[in-house]
Design an enzyme around this catalytic site. Structure first.
Site, PDB file in Angstrom:
ATOM      1  CE1 TYR A  28     -14.689  27.181 -56.096  1.00 46.36           C
ATOM      2  CE2 TYR A  28     -14.301  27.114 -53.728  1.00 46.36           C
ATOM      3  CZ  TYR A  28     -15.029  26.718 -54.827  1.00 46.36           C
ATOM      4  OH  TYR A  28     -16.088  25.875 -54.683  1.00 46.36           O
ATOM      5  CB  SER A  71     -18.408  26.797 -52.390  1.00 48.01           C
ATOM      6  OG  SER A  71     -17.417  26.376 -51.472  1.00 48.01           O
TER       7      SER A  71
END
Length: 313
Positions: A191, A178
């Site tokens: 995250y 990501s």
């Protein structure tokens, strides 16, 4: 006889379109030929991106090992891929239950994956768990669970298949990460931390295994814009600040099919690093590196606006 000047531009457009069409046809043919007979593992085959990848690689003649936590969904995907498939051009996928949140099972999973064909040519680590919350509201158990799925799981599986790749002096490991593995934004601490850890691990791994002919690729993408409606989340900052604009752009999604095509191209062209994002996230990456104080101030201002908006509701 010279062409009239008015005909030059349309002719150039037609020629360019023809060249582009031929290029796409050649690349599609090469994509199929390059992955044919390759043993390809997809760690989360039942996700949107995983399903799109499974379709592309299966169509290209790869020997797929499809992994996931839900056996029924894996079987449904198997039926979808093998229905009307030409057995002379494709291979029936093999299915393996894989749950990165259960790290105790990883040794058996690695053994099962390797036993399918005796080796792994391409490992695509696309499993991920997302979370949006304030730092103080995230429990240690949740932190550990996210780290297991986003970092410890992929790294452990990569270590597990490395011996077969090293012995054959060939292999490709792809981390579908990501952009938040390179750039952290508020309310995604756990995250972003897990994605940063994974990015660092696979960057180190790339340098260590290059001498064995093994390629390690990382793909940093923005939010995956699936067809399903997004889950209800906490109120986001009002779109009247620069911070809110940057945050909205960081989560401006890419389609699963687009990401899957990028994964295929990454495998075919052996790209080492890919950033799949719109211009604003790319600019934010440079701001973080070149003007960190300004970048931090913008994000902090966005958090203040978010808190104020919540208090006014």
């Amino acid at each position: 006889m010279a062409l009239p000047s008015v005909m030059v531009l349309p002719l150039l457009i037609v020629v360019a379109a023809g060249v582009y069409y031929i290029y796409n046809e050649v690349m599609q043919f090469m994509s199929k030929s390059l992955v044919r007979n390759k043993v390809v593992v997809i760690t989360d085959a039942v996700s949107g991106v995983g399903t799109e990848c499974a379709h592309l690689f299966h169509k290209g003649g790869a020997r797929l090992i499809l992994c996931g936590i839900n056996w029924d969904k894996l079987e449904s995907l198997y039926d979808y891929l093998t229905h009307d498939a030409d057995p002379s051009e494709t291979f029936a996928p093999k299915l393996v239950i894989l749950d990165f949140s259960d790290m105790d099972s990883m040794e058996n999973v690695v053994a099962e994956v390797v036993e399918c064909y005796g080796c792994v040519d391409v490992l695509i680590c696309n499993s991920s768990m997302k979370l949006k919350a304030q730092v103080q509201s995230v429990s240690l158990e949740m932190d550990r669970n996210i780290m297991d799925i986003n970092y410890f799981g992929p790294s452990t599986l990569a270590k597990g298949v490395l011996p077969t790749m090293i012995s054959r002096r060939s292999g490709h490991i792809v981390l579908v990460n990501s952009i938040q593995g390179r750039l952290a934004v508020p309310f995604r601490s756990s995250y972003a931390a897990s994605k940063h850890a994974a990015q660092a691990f696979f960057d180190c791994l790339r340098a260590e295994v290059e001498e064995f002919g093994i390629v390690v690729s990382t793909i940093s993408h923005t939010f995956i814009n699936a067809s399903d409606p997004p889950p209800v989340e906490e109120p986001a900052p009002k779109p009247n600040t620069l911070a809110a604009f940057i945050t909205s752009q960081l989560t401006h999604g890419v389609r699963p099919s687009v990401l899957a095509n990028e994964i295929m191209q990454t495998v075919n062209r052996k790209k080492k690093e890919v950033v799949l994002a719109h211009p604003i996230p790319r600019v934010a990456l440079y701001l973080r590196s070149l003007f960190p104080s300004f970048f931090f101030a913008v994000l902090a201002a966005g958090v203040k606006d978010s808190v104020l908006a919540e208090q006014m509701q």
